[in-house]
Structure formats: C-alpha cells, structure tokens
Design a protein around this motif. Structure first.
Motif, PDB file in Angstrom:
ATOM      1  N   GLU A 149      31.881  44.309  75.983  1.00 25.33           N
ATOM      2  CA  GLU A 149      31.692  43.314  74.931  1.00 25.33           C
ATOM      3  C   GLU A 149      32.998  42.891  74.250  1.00 25.33           C
ATOM      4  O   GLU A 149      33.199  41.690  74.018  1.00 25.33           O
ATOM      5  N   PRO A 150      33.917  43.835  73.905  1.00 25.72           N
ATOM      6  CA  PRO A 150      35.173  43.387  73.304  1.00 25.72           C
ATOM      7  C   PRO A 150      35.965  42.446  74.217  1.00 25.72           C
ATOM      8  O   PRO A 150      36.574  41.487  73.745  1.00 25.72           O
ATOM      9  N   LYS A 151      35.934  42.693  75.522  1.00 29.54           N
ATOM     10  CA  LYS A 151      36.613  41.793  76.462  1.00 29.54           C
ATOM     11  C   LYS A 151      35.942  40.424  76.466  1.00 29.54           C
ATOM     12  O   LYS A 151      36.617  39.399  76.571  1.00 29.54           O
ATOM     13  N   MET A 152      34.624  40.417  76.342  1.00 30.40           N
ATOM     14  CA  MET A 152      33.905  39.142  76.285  1.00 30.40           C
ATOM     15  C   MET A 152      34.289  38.373  75.019  1.00 30.40           C
ATOM     16  O   MET A 152      34.506  37.162  75.061  1.00 30.40           O
ATOM     17  N   VAL A 153      34.374  39.078  73.881  1.00 29.94           N
ATOM     18  CA  VAL A 153      34.795  38.451  72.629  1.00 29.94           C
ATOM     19  C   VAL A 153      36.183  37.846  72.811  1.00 29.94           C
ATOM     20  O   VAL A 153      36.424  36.693  72.444  1.00 29.94           O
ATOM     21  N   ASN A 154      37.088  38.605  73.404  1.00 29.62           N
ATOM     22  CA  ASN A 154      38.442  38.114  73.639  1.00 29.62           C
ATOM     23  C   ASN A 154      38.420  36.864  74.516  1.00 29.62           C
ATOM     24  O   ASN A 154      39.039  35.854  74.179  1.00 29.62           O
ATOM     25  N   GLY A 155      37.692  36.918  75.619  1.00 29.71           N
ATOM     26  CA  GLY A 155      37.664  35.796  76.546  1.00 29.71           C
ATOM     27  C   GLY A 155      37.066  34.536  75.948  1.00 29.71           C
ATOM     28  O   GLY A 155      37.623  33.443  76.097  1.00 29.71           O
ATOM     29  N   VAL A 156      35.930  34.684  75.269  1.00 31.66           N
ATOM     30  CA  VAL A 156      35.251  33.520  74.688  1.00 31.66           C
ATOM     31  C   VAL A 156      36.091  32.917  73.568  1.00 31.66           C
ATOM     32  O   VAL A 156      36.308  31.697  73.527  1.00 31.66           O
ATOM     33  N   LEU A 157      36.597  33.748  72.655  1.00 26.41           N
ATOM     34  CA  LEU A 157      37.383  33.209  71.539  1.00 26.41           C
ATOM     35  C   LEU A 157      38.707  32.626  72.015  1.00 26.41           C
ATOM     36  O   LEU A 157      39.169  31.601  71.493  1.00 26.41           O
ATOM     37  N   ASP A 158      39.333  33.248  73.017  1.00 29.85           N
ATOM     38  CA  ASP A 158      40.574  32.709  73.562  1.00 29.85           C
ATOM     39  C   ASP A 158      40.330  31.338  74.194  1.00 29.85           C
ATOM     40  O   ASP A 158      41.081  30.387  73.957  1.00 29.85           O
ATOM     41  N   LYS A 159      39.269  31.236  74.961  1.00 27.36           N
ATOM     42  CA  LYS A 159      38.915  29.961  75.597  1.00 27.36           C
ATOM     43  C   LYS A 159      38.678  28.877  74.549  1.00 27.36           C
ATOM     44  O   LYS A 159      39.192  27.757  74.668  1.00 27.36           O
ATOM     45  N   LEU A 160      37.929  29.208  73.518  1.00 24.42           N
ATOM     46  CA  LEU A 160      37.635  28.229  72.476  1.00 24.42           C
ATOM     47  C   LEU A 160      38.838  27.928  71.595  1.00 24.42           C
ATOM     48  O   LEU A 160      38.983  26.808  71.099  1.00 24.42           O
ATOM     49  N   ALA A 161      39.714  28.909  71.402  1.00 30.31           N
ATOM     50  CA  ALA A 161      40.924  28.661  70.615  1.00 30.31           C
ATOM     51  C   ALA A 161      41.781  27.597  71.281  1.00 30.31           C
ATOM     52  O   ALA A 161      42.356  26.741  70.600  1.00 30.31           O
ATOM     53  N   HIS A 162      41.850  27.631  72.599  1.00 33.13           N
ATOM     54  CA  HIS A 162      42.621  26.615  73.310  1.00 33.13           C
ATOM     55  C   HIS A 162      42.017  25.223  73.121  1.00 33.13           C
ATOM     56  O   HIS A 162      42.736  24.233  73.058  1.00 33.13           O
ATOM     57  N   VAL A 163      40.713  25.154  73.006  1.00 38.31           N
ATOM     58  CA  VAL A 163      40.034  23.873  72.813  1.00 38.31           C
ATOM     59  C   VAL A 163      40.106  23.449  71.343  1.00 38.31           C
ATOM     60  O   VAL A 163      40.509  22.323  71.025  1.00 38.31           O
ATOM     61  N   LEU A 164      39.713  24.348  70.444  1.00 45.17           N
ATOM     62  CA  LEU A 164      39.624  24.013  69.019  1.00 45.17           C
ATOM     63  C   LEU A 164      40.984  23.879  68.337  1.00 45.17           C
ATOM     64  O   LEU A 164      41.101  23.190  67.328  1.00 45.17           O
ATOM     65  N   ARG A 165      41.981  24.539  68.867  1.00 41.91           N
ATOM     66  CA  ARG A 165      43.324  24.522  68.258  1.00 41.91           C
ATOM     67  C   ARG A 165      44.350  23.836  69.138  1.00 41.91           C
ATOM     68  O   ARG A 165      45.545  24.090  69.023  1.00 41.91           O
ATOM     69  N   ASP A 166      43.914  23.001  70.036  1.00 45.14           N
ATOM     70  CA  ASP A 166      44.808  22.246  70.922  1.00 45.14           C
ATOM     71  C   ASP A 166      45.803  23.147  71.652  1.00 45.14           C
ATOM     72  O   ASP A 166      46.985  22.827  71.782  1.00 45.14           O
ATOM     73  N   GLY A 167      45.327  24.288  72.104  1.00 45.25           N
ATOM     74  CA  GLY A 167      46.160  25.199  72.891  1.00 45.25           C
ATOM     75  C   GLY A 167      47.117  26.041  72.086  1.00 45.25           C
ATOM     76  O   GLY A 167      47.868  26.838  72.633  1.00 45.25           O
ATOM     77  N   LYS A 168      47.101  25.926  70.745  1.00 50.72           N
ATOM     78  CA  LYS A 168      48.019  26.682  69.891  1.00 50.72           C
ATOM     79  C   LYS A 168      47.359  27.977  69.448  1.00 50.72           C
ATOM     80  O   LYS A 168      46.372  27.951  68.732  1.00 50.72           O
ATOM     81  N   LEU A 169      47.930  29.109  69.861  1.00 47.35           N
ATOM     82  CA  LEU A 169      47.374  30.392  69.473  1.00 47.35           C
ATOM     83  C   LEU A 169      48.125  31.022  68.307  1.00 47.35           C
ATOM     84  O   LEU A 169      47.717  32.036  67.791  1.00 47.35           O
ATOM     85  N   THR A 170      49.216  30.406  67.888  1.00 42.20           N
ATOM     86  CA  THR A 170      49.983  30.971  66.764  1.00 42.20           C
ATOM     87  C   THR A 170      49.679  30.270  65.483  1.00 42.20           C
ATOM     88  O   THR A 170      49.079  29.254  65.423  1.00 42.20           O
TER      89      THR A 170
END
Length: 171
Positions: A150-171
């Motif tokens: 489950e923690p890996k799933m949280v990481n994967g889903v939020l990382d994927k959406l962060a790229h979409v919702l934040r225009d690829g900016k993770l910082t």
C-alpha cells in the motif's frame, strides 16, 4: 495491515509544527466519516479534543495519566477534512484516472482511499507545499497503517498525479 479500528499499528513520526499530526488525524477522520457516515463537525471535534491522547496505565492496569502526541495543526486538519469532503467528486475523478482500468476508487480499502484523497486534495490546493513533501508525508501515514504494498501504491499514485496537477514540478 491497518488495525480494524483505524488506529496506526506502528510508531508515528510527527513534525514539530503539527502538520504531520494533522494529516494523520485527517486521514483517520475521513476513515471514520466513511465507515459511519457521520457529520464532519462532531468527528473533527472528537479528534481535536479527545483522540490525541493515550491513557497511561500502571502495572496493575490502573490509569495514571495521559501521554500526548504532538498536537495537530487544528486549522490544517479542518481544512483537509472539509476540503476532501467538499471536493470528493473531483478528487475521486483524479484518483480513478491514476488507478487505471484494474482498480476503482470504491474497490480501494477505506483507509487507503482516505490517504489518497487527502494527498490529492493537498496536491490540488496547497501548491506552496512541495509535491515531494506531500508524497513523503502520506507515505509516512501509509507506512503507519500498512506493511504490504500500500505505501508503494500511495507513492505511485501521488507521484503520477503530482506530475499532472503540478505541471511536472515535484519541488
């Protein structure tokens, strides 16, 4: 695996400002709201006033005091819970898009769904908080409750959406 009562099964790390504690309390509040379909304000009041202490017992089992966790940032806790509830349709739409065809939002375990909803809400609305911080915080929450994938799933889903919702900016 999560305890059946929504309590973490592992020790928790909280930041000094109470935001981590607020995230944990928000996830637990959303879990409770989903399980009992209660009203937001009484659930929040209970978490703020009563649930952030643990009774300390002596060797005979008599209560001798209370241990306290770092207090959650109350305004942040309220913002998270009310925000997730208010924007749940939009959040679930994003979540479903990230899950793909193999999973549905409804099929997710209730606690996992609450973690992801909170993380997505924060990625959508709190752009001043770096996406990496949001992802790490909700991975910590997931690690407190789950020991499988489950923690890996949280990481994967939020990382994927962060790229979409934040225009690829993770910082």
């Amino acid at each position: 695996m999560a305890d059946t009562d929504g309590a973490p099964s592992k020790p928790l790390k909280f930041d000094a400002k109470g935001r981590s504690a607020a995230r944990m309390a928000a996830v637990q509040s959303l879990y409770e709201l989903d399980m009992v379909e209660g009203a937001i304000d009484p659930v929040l009041r209970t978490f703020i006033e009563k649930r952030w202490t643990v009774p300390i017992e002596d060797e005979d089992g008599d209560e001798v005091g209370e241990a306290e966790f770092n207090d959650p940032d109350k305004s942040f806790l309220i913002e998270l819970v009310r925000g997730v509830v208010a924007r749940q349709g939009e959040i679930d739409e994003c979540l479903q898009g990230a899950l793909g065809d193999k999973w549905t939002v409804e099929r997710l375990e209730v606690l996992l769904r609450a973690i992801l909803r909170c993380g997505i809400f924060e990625l959508m609305t709190r752009t001043e908080i770096p996406a990496k911080v949001v992802i790490n915080e909700y991975m910590d929450v997931a690690n407190a409750f789950f020991s499988e994938g489950e923690p890996k799933m949280v990481n994967g889903v939020l990382d994927k959406l962060a790229h979409v919702l934040r225009d690829g900016k993770l910082t």
